[in-house]
Design an enzyme around this catalytic site. Structure first.
Site, short mmCIF file in Angstrom:
data_model
loop_
_atom_site.label_atom_id
_atom_site.label_comp_id
_atom_site.label_asym_id
_atom_site.label_seq_id
_atom_site.Cartn_x
_atom_site.Cartn_y
_atom_site.Cartn_z
N HIS A 94 -15.32 31.19 -14.20
CA HIS A 94 -14.94 29.78 -14.34
C HIS A 94 -15.84 28.82 -13.56
O HIS A 94 -16.30 27.81 -14.09
CB HIS A 94 -13.51 29.57 -13.84
N ASP B 7 -13.55 32.14 -21.75
CA ASP B 7 -13.46 31.65 -20.37
C ASP B 7 -12.63 30.39 -20.51
O ASP B 7 -13.14 29.34 -20.95
CB ASP B 7 -14.84 31.34 -19.80
N HIS B 8 -11.34 30.48 -20.16
CA HIS B 8 -10.45 29.39 -20.56
C HIS B 8 -10.80 28.06 -19.88
O HIS B 8 -10.42 27.01 -20.37
CB HIS B 8 -8.97 29.77 -20.39
#
Ligand code: BG6
Length: 512
Positions: free
Chosen positions: A262, A199-200
């Site tokens: 996010h 999950d950047h």
């Protein structure tokens, strides 16, 4: 005086992060957008910053025929375009020698056998020590095939003293059922501690700083609860539209694309209790409790607590832009939301009665992601007594751009009269530390090479997040009585209904 008593100046300020290890990184979907825009530029920047382990080989795995040299040239071009730092030829030339291309269909057993041989050979000539990191940047429908073939070729098991890990890109399923299925598939070949669900947003510098802000300072935690906090807002705004991603986005929408992963991850960092230690599981144990505490909406509450919107034609920075339904690849009657706002309740002691408002949207007037914590007002005595209503104290955590933290408070305006105004104390990463933050993917790739899963989502986190999102998707999918899809002109701050969501509680969205 003995040396022992002296702190080593070289170690001062160094973190205790695990050390990234030599390895071969196999990227499935090497000709795709993610590899061009993010992965290879991130790897180059790691190398340019001198952070790369002594031996790393990057193998692009994809269908199209290509030689190693062609792949290197293509990646060079992409990196020059998308890299955070300007590409220096002398560093690129060294880095490019460690890039290889492996042509195979994802479903071709023989291609994986050859890959295994190639990796063994690279271990010998490059010193990658039998460590393998498989990066799934292909489309999710391919995941199952790739996993089964890796297992078939014995690549899910590492030799003694080595490791094999998988990094899985989002979307991780499209609902709870498909996420559970995918988890079962992954775990038939790779154990949970070999699995890194990316999950950047968790790799973004300021997202990581939330835990530092909360737990390395003594002044915030005593106030971080329902007694002192009025409400919290989390906003992720983008000026971009759907770009050329309609194929994926039409089936996803803003809720699945941004909230399930996010934004709920950011909410976890803001809402969690202090972990017992900094290990990956201690932190993730606390985060999953937050997701489990999310109050599930009843069907009729989806109508009142969640607003979905889709952009109509409008203008961004004075430039006309088309409606979502007119974008390339989008159905002219599309019901996909490009905006969503939610009023979320967390049912636990710390957050009881503190609404958390979350909004995310494309084609908004400004790009920016931030969390704002709005404290309760000072009692209405002394300076507050007059009709003049003071603003609340607001702590803003700017995730991007201009990463930093600011605190709004009241101050006396200099002069002989007693006038009070709001002022801001501001911390900017850029000016305080004088250096640019690495890209999220740089941090996350290094962590995966080091075996540190702290910034990756665990199976239960992902599944719980889907369980929360599913209740909304189900209500939206109702044929007759589905809550309406609102529209907003591109370049506005979303549908009016989203303003009403807060106005009903006597609040308003913070201006970014
Ligand atoms: C991605 C979403 O995960 O995050 C995109 O799929 C979105 O729709 C992007 O634009 C935003 O990430 P960032 O790092 O550019 O803010």
């Amino acid at each position: 005086m003995t040396n022992k008593l002296q702190p080593n100046p070289l170690r001062e300020g160094l973190s205790t992060r695990a050390v990234p290890q030599p390895c071969a990184i196999v990227i499935f979907g090497a000709t795709g957008d993610l590899t061009h825009r993010k992965l290879v530029p991130a790897l180059y920047n790691i190398a340019a910053d001198g952070e790369m382990p002594p031996a790393v080989a990057v193998i692009g795995f994809a269908r199209r025929p290509k030689t190693d040299d062609e792949f290197r040239a293509e990646m060079g071009e992409a990196t020059r375009k998308f890299s955070r730092q300007a590409v220096r030829d002398e560093i690129w030339d060294g880095f490019a020698k460690a890039l290889f291309y492996h042509q195979s269909e994802f479903g071709d057993e023989a291609g994986y056998k050859k890959l295994a041989e190639r990796l063994d050979h690279l271990d010998e000539v490059s010193g990658t020590r039998g460590n393998r990191l498989f990066y799934f940047a292909a489309s999710p429908e391919q995941f199952e095939t790739i996993i089964q073939n890796l297992k078939q070729a014995g690549l899910n098991k590492a030799r003694d003293g080595s490791w094999a890990r998988v990094i899985l890109e989002k979307p991780f399923g499209t609902d709870l059922k498909s996420a559970e299925h995918l988890n079962r598939v992954v775990q038939s070949s790779f154990s949970e501690d070999q699995t890194y669900r990316i999950d950047h947003f968790l790799g973004k510098e300021t997202a990581q700083n939330i835990l530092v802000l909360r737990f390395a300072n003594a002044i915030f935690e005593p106030l971080w609860n329902t007694r002192y906090i009025d409400h919290v807002q989390i906003t992720a705004a983008e000026t971009l539209g759907v770009e050329n991603r309609a194929g994926y986005y039409e089936g996803a929408g803003a809720l699945r694309d941004m909230v399930q992963n996010h934004l709920l991850q950011l909410l976890c960092l803001v809402g969690m209790e202090a972990p017992t230690d900094l290990s990956a599981d201690s932190i993730r144990d606390e985060k999953v409790k937050v997701v489990r505490s999310l109050r599930r909406y009843k069907e009729e509450e989806v109508r009142t607590q969640v607003v979905r919107g889709q952009y109509a034609a409008g203008a961004i920075n004075g430039k006309p832009v088309p409606a979502y339904r007119e974008e390339k690849g989008v159905d002219s009657k599309s019901q996909t939301e490009t905006y969503v706002a939610l009023r979320i309740a967390l049912d636990n002691w710390r957050w009881a009665d503190v609404p958390i408002y979350v909004r995310v949207g494309k084609r908004l007037p400004k790009s920016g992601t931030e969390i704002s914590v709005h404290f309760k007002k000072a009692p209405q005595v002394l300076f507050n007594r007059e009709s003049q209503a003071f603003e609340q104290n607001v702590l803003v955590i700017r995730i991007q751009p201009d990463e930093g933290i600011s605190l709004r408070m009241q101050a006396k305006v200099p002069g002989t009269s007693f006038r009070i105004e709001s002022v801001k104390m501001d911390f900017h990463y850029g000016t305080s530390f004088g250096k640019a933050s690495p890209e999220a993917y740089e941090r996350l790739l290094l962590d995966a090479m080091a075996g540190d899963a702290t910034l990756f989502a665990r199976r239960d986190e992902v599944e719980q997040a889907w369980a929360f999102v599913d209740t909304i998707e189900e209500a939206w999918a109702e044929k007759e009585k589905a809550p309406k899809l609102c529209t907003y002109p591109a370049g506005s701050w979303g549908p009016e209904e989203a303003d009403e969501l807060l106005a009903r509680d006597g609040r308003s969205w913070r201006r970014l």
